[in-house]
Design an enzyme around this catalytic site. Structure first.
Site, PDB file in Angstrom:
ATOM      1  N   LYS A  73       1.014  -1.670   0.212  1.00 31.40           N
ATOM      2  CA  LYS A  73      -0.006  -0.325  -0.566  1.00 31.40           C
ATOM      3  C   LYS A  73       0.790   1.546   0.223  1.00 31.40           C
ATOM      4  CE  LYS A  73      -4.044   1.605   3.195  1.00 31.40           C
ATOM      5  NZ  LYS A  73      -4.946   1.361   4.159  1.00 31.40           N
ATOM      6  N   SER A 148      -9.459   0.562   2.708  1.00 29.48           N
ATOM      7  CA  SER A 148      -8.531   1.315   1.891  1.00 29.48           C
ATOM      8  C   SER A 148      -7.237   0.944   1.531  1.00 29.48           C
ATOM      9  CB  SER A 148      -8.038   2.809   2.884  1.00 29.48           C
ATOM     10  OG  SER A 148      -7.307   2.074   4.311  1.00 29.48           O
ATOM     11  N   SER A 172      -9.522  -1.695   7.201  1.00 29.33           N
ATOM     12  CA  SER A 172      -9.310  -1.837   5.678  1.00 29.33           C
ATOM     13  C   SER A 172      -7.666  -2.548   4.996  1.00 29.33           C
ATOM     14  CB  SER A 172      -7.866  -0.552   6.211  1.00 29.33           C
ATOM     15  OG  SER A 172      -9.529   1.140   5.586  1.00 29.33           O
TER      16      SER A 172
END
Length: 457
Positions: A73, A148, A172
């Site tokens: 990420k 996310s 997330s």
């Protein structure tokens, strides 16, 4: 191949790191439709692969992840590399410091091939991003990837890589894992360091891995936790003596019939593995999401205060609205929420976790949503969407307890239906063992991937 299989094939000389990295880069190109990758670092990754192969030829392995390609990420800091956090404001941003988690993975032999899509500043559970475009579900493009850590779930789901780092403040890591048909772990808050990682909420943030199996998660956690625990060696195929509680409220209310049927079958599977599956009453959870919101959102608003004042127009509408709502919580509301959080933690430990080892819940009340169903940009509609998608994960994040998500079935579209295992603090070994035993018995991760392999480019 599973992440562990790749690592073992490289260690045995049956596969080279160069072949593994080249395959990952080729798959990234083949699955560009998913929009999981924001930047590839092909030359650096290939150079590292050659170095790993040269070391292996001399009988030296860096560690249990030698030569395994990964991507993370886009919020973990690395020297000389930008960290843009899915935003316009951090475009071209080179932060100070480095993530000890990425450092630990690379010291164990992992090769970072790039940065992955994420919700802007890690705010959003669906995979939508006003600046990067939507990250698509790798199994069915019209469905959401979850967020996310959208790129982490989608990249592992598409088998661009077999492991990735994400972050989890309200679900997330777990939501992308659930929606993309892979395994994801939210560790106990405080177990993994937060240094070198874009902050959202210093109280509720934690990093966490996503991978192709709970066994792979266990190997990753042995590296990431860096506390001498070998989580992989503690895995077993049975769950004799483990007490698993099924909540009688909240987590089982309003379930879609498809989720309910898969969840019933999952309970039966855990019982067949030797676990004692029992009903357990929970303290009232209905207020937990609001407590979480009154903790994380003012912390996020404080971190972004200068940007809100000076560059408000550079935020996506959804993120700007959430930050403004956080700024409006006020000191009294924030401090009250922290007090309620401590009481909720005590109530859970003294109540259900005094009776059972783990809790078993669905990961979400609904199957994977279509993208058009949750494409809200702000206000009450967005808040309702966020609340529904993350209703069963955000409560656990508020508590700071560890939780693991893995598939428990498929719907009529071939999209995953996922379960969530929750434990008290420091119960990662028990969670990983239960996830591993369930996956070994039922094989849903492989079944989901194979059901879609014919349709991939």
């Amino acid at each position: 191949m599973d992440m562990c299989e790749i690592a073992e094939a490289i260690a045995a000389g049956e596969l080279s790191a160069l072949e593994a990295v080249s395959a990952a880069l080729a798959q990234a190109a083949a699955r560009a439709d998913v929009n999981a990758v924001v930047a590839l670092e092909a030359e650096d990754a290939l150079e590292q692969a050659r170095a790993c192969d040269a070391e292996a030829a001399q009988g030296r392995l860096r560690g249990p992840l030698h030569g395994v390609p990964m991507a993370h990420k886009d919020m973990f800091y690395r020297p000389g590399k930008p960290t843009e956090a899915g935003s316009r404001i951090w475009k071209g941003h080179y932060p100070q410091g480095a993530s000890p988690l990425v450092d630990r993975l690379e010291a164990a032999g992992a090769i970072t091939i790039g940065r992955l899509h994420m919700a802007e500043f890690a705010m959003g559970p669906t995979g939508h991003n006003a600046h990067l475009g939507r990250c698509r579900n790798p199994l069915l493009a019209e469905a959401i990837s979850g967020g996310s850590s959208s790129g982490s779930g989608a990249a592992v789901g598409a088998r661009i890589v077999t492991a990735a780092l994400g972050s989890d403040t309200g679900g997330s890591v777990r939501l992308p894992a659930a929606f993309c048909g892979v395994a994801g772990l939210k560790p106990t808050n405080g177990l993994l360091p937060l240094e070198g990682m874009m902050p959202l909420s210093h109280t509720l943030d934690t990093a966490g891995p996503l991978a192709t199996s709970s066994r792979a998660l266990a190997r990753l956690m042995s590296v990431l936790a860096a506390d001498g625990t070998d989580y992989e060696s503690g895995l077993g195929a049975v769950l004799d003596g483990v007490r698993i509680g099924v909540p009688t409220s909240y987590f089982i209310e309003g379930l879609d019939p498809r989720v309910e049927a898969a969840f019933t079958a999952a309970q039966e599977a855990f019982a067949a593995l030797g676990a004692q599956v029992v009903a357990v009453d929970l303290p009232d959870q209905s207020g937990y999401p609001q407590i979480a919101g009154n903790v994380w959102s003012p912390e996020a608003a404080s971190f972004h205060a200068s940007h809100l004042a000076e560059r408000s127009h550079d935020f996506g509408e959804q993120v700007r609205n959430r930050l403004l709502a956080g700024a409006a919580v006020g000191t009294d509301g924030y401090e009250a929420a922290l007090g309620l959080r401590e009481k909720a933690r005590s109530d859970m430990l003294a109540g259900p976790f005094a009776q059972v080892d783990l809790l078993l819940t669905p990961a979400t009340r609904m199957p994977v949503p279509w993208a058009h169903e949750v494409d809200a940009t702000g206000g009450e509609e967005m808040q309702a969407m966020v609340g529904e998608v993350s209703a069963l994960t955000r409560t656990i994040s508020m508590l700071g307890f560890p939780a693991l998500v893995t598939p428990m079935g498929m719907d009529e579209r071939g999209l995953p239906l996922a379960l969530q295992l929750v434990g008290p603090p420091q119960s990662e070994q028990s969670l990983l063992n239960a996830g591993h035993a369930f996956e070994t018995a039922l094989g849903w991760i492989d079944r989901i991937a194979k059901s879609h392999s014919h349709s991939q480019p």
